[in-house]
Design a protein around this motif. Structure first.
Motif, mmCIF file in Angstrom:
data_model
loop_
_atom_site.group_PDB
_atom_site.id
_atom_site.type_symbol
_atom_site.label_atom_id
_atom_site.label_comp_id
_atom_site.label_asym_id
_atom_site.label_seq_id
_atom_site.Cartn_x
_atom_site.Cartn_y
_atom_site.Cartn_z
ATOM 1 N N GLY A 183 -67.510 -72.810 24.591
ATOM 2 C CA GLY A 183 -68.693 -73.168 25.308
ATOM 3 C C GLY A 183 -69.375 -72.606 26.365
ATOM 4 O O GLY A 183 -70.190 -72.091 26.375
ATOM 5 N N VAL A 184 -68.392 -72.242 27.262
ATOM 6 C CA VAL A 184 -68.492 -71.497 28.491
ATOM 7 C C VAL A 184 -68.896 -70.045 28.027
ATOM 8 O O VAL A 184 -69.740 -69.658 28.716
ATOM 9 N N ILE A 236 -67.886 -81.216 36.001
ATOM 10 C CA ILE A 236 -68.882 -81.902 35.166
ATOM 11 C C ILE A 236 -67.741 -82.824 34.586
ATOM 12 O O ILE A 236 -68.021 -84.086 34.490
ATOM 13 N N THR A 237 -66.560 -82.396 34.402
ATOM 14 C CA THR A 237 -65.560 -83.466 33.790
ATOM 15 C C THR A 237 -64.642 -84.234 34.616
ATOM 16 O O THR A 237 -63.884 -84.794 34.367
ATOM 17 N N ARG A 238 -64.817 -83.829 36.176
ATOM 18 C CA ARG A 238 -64.319 -84.708 37.173
ATOM 19 C C ARG A 238 -64.794 -85.999 37.191
ATOM 20 O O ARG A 238 -66.142 -86.253 37.048
ATOM 21 N N PRO A 239 -63.867 -87.198 37.303
ATOM 22 C CA PRO A 239 -64.316 -88.389 37.402
ATOM 23 C C PRO A 239 -64.811 -88.729 38.601
ATOM 24 O O PRO A 239 -64.782 -88.233 39.440
ATOM 25 N N HIS A 240 -66.100 -89.398 38.606
ATOM 26 C CA HIS A 240 -66.687 -89.898 39.776
ATOM 27 C C HIS A 240 -66.388 -90.886 40.510
ATOM 28 O O HIS A 240 -65.392 -91.712 39.884
ATOM 29 N N ALA A 271 -63.850 -75.946 24.637
ATOM 30 C CA ALA A 271 -64.537 -75.924 25.934
ATOM 31 C C ALA A 271 -64.793 -74.455 26.159
ATOM 32 O O ALA A 271 -65.853 -74.229 26.920
ATOM 33 N N LEU A 280 -69.835 -70.945 35.841
ATOM 34 C CA LEU A 280 -69.665 -72.050 34.648
ATOM 35 C C LEU A 280 -68.384 -72.574 34.602
ATOM 36 O O LEU A 280 -68.406 -73.803 33.982
ATOM 37 N N GLU A 336 -68.295 -74.958 37.055
ATOM 38 C CA GLU A 336 -69.148 -75.906 36.808
ATOM 39 C C GLU A 336 -68.719 -77.251 35.839
ATOM 40 O O GLU A 336 -68.916 -78.198 35.880
ATOM 41 N N LEU A 337 -67.931 -76.516 34.895
ATOM 42 C CA LEU A 337 -67.365 -77.350 33.723
ATOM 43 C C LEU A 337 -66.201 -78.272 34.378
ATOM 44 O O LEU A 337 -66.311 -79.437 33.927
ATOM 45 N N ARG A 338 -65.620 -77.675 35.435
ATOM 46 C CA ARG A 338 -64.541 -78.599 35.947
ATOM 47 C C ARG A 338 -65.146 -79.527 36.800
ATOM 48 O O ARG A 338 -64.733 -80.858 36.834
#
Lengths: 187, 187
Positions: free
Chosen positions: B151-152, B183-187, B148, B176, B179-181
């Motif tokens: 990727g960043v 993106i991966t946060r459950p909604h 990951a 970024l 931003e990754l954090r």
């Protein structure tokens, strides 16, 4: 009862794998593969462009499968959930553990095959990014999600083919996606 | 006042970049680089093993810089925060935006250089994984975090060299990672 006979294509693939393990990928000729498979000379070229192509022939289909899964994910799915559906789709085709293990031994044995594998994975990341953008995900979220997802895809594969593993690819990928969420959660 | 003169190494690098842009990487010879740099024949080989080596000579140092940063991160840092310190360290060396842009144009123009770039990135992922394991991070968390993070690292680079960007690499990488954090946060 007639014993099941693989077709010429299947026999060629099996013969090639045996020879790669015995003599090495670079040291095996197409003529030897034809001979071992019990087919007439140059039959190999009716099915495959070359030896590398035989090993990577499924790459395009795998990519399409993942792209289609991202496109078909529910509109309510988050970007990462959409990538999750792509990994589930991979789980439907990554089922022959023995074949995948053997193929990986062959790839790890040859630098040019390893390069090809990296190119394949890079193309997959680009294709997933495009598929996420088509869902209305902006940059940099699309690229970041695709690349984190390809990371999961790869680590899941390594975990799946590891000695002793008996769990399915889909199960491992699901668990790793959750692990990624845990890793990136602020403490 | 004496005008600053780059040394032979610097002149060779500048001459090479100019020629690659003018004629293409594959069409440029070492003799042409020597000539354009105004050095005697074969001086190139006093500094570089070959043309590819000149473009990727810094890869080993970059990798060591990132590995050292992960090792030196506070013991309280999460795995992702440790990778964050590595990205900060990259920000200290990714400062010459013009050079990085030109170098990328050259790499994008040649398939063998693109392959080399992918190999470099894969080695970086492996080295970061090892550095995280040395901090006591188990698998699969070490591999997932490293990948990951790479990727960043990559998306930050692409964003940094994009036309019109004036922000620093470190600032982009920091954003970024957040931003990754998200993106991966459950909604």
């Amino acid at each position: 009862m007639t014993r099941w006979q693989p077709d010429a294509r299947g026999r060629l693939e099996q013969a090639a794998m045996e020879l790669y393990l015995e003599r090495g990928f670079g040291q095996t000729t197409v003529a030897q593969i034809d001979e071992r498979a019990g087919v007439t000379e140059r039959t190999f070229f009716r099915y495959f462009a070359d030896k590398r192509e035989m090993l990577f022939g499924g790459s395009g289909q795998l990519q399409q499968l993942m792209v289609d899964a991202v496109a078909a994910a529910p509109t309510t799915a988050t970007p990462l959930e959409a990538v999750g559906t792509a990994l589930e789709a991979v789980g439907d085709v990554f089922v022959d553990l023995d074949h995948s293990r053997t193929r990986q031994i062959v790839i790890d044995s040859d630098a040019s095959l390893q390069e090809r594998e990296l190119i394949k994975r890079e193309r997959l990341a680009t294709a997933l990014t495009t598929a996420l953008r088509a869902r209305g995900i902006d940059e940099p979220a699309a690229s970041l999600t695709a690349r984190a997802g390809i990371g999961v895809f790869h680590v899941a594969f390594v975990t799946w083919i590891a000695a002793g593993n008996t769990r399915s690819y889909a199960e491992i990928a699901r668990e790793l996606l959750d692990e990624l969420r845990a890793i990136t959660r602020p403490h």
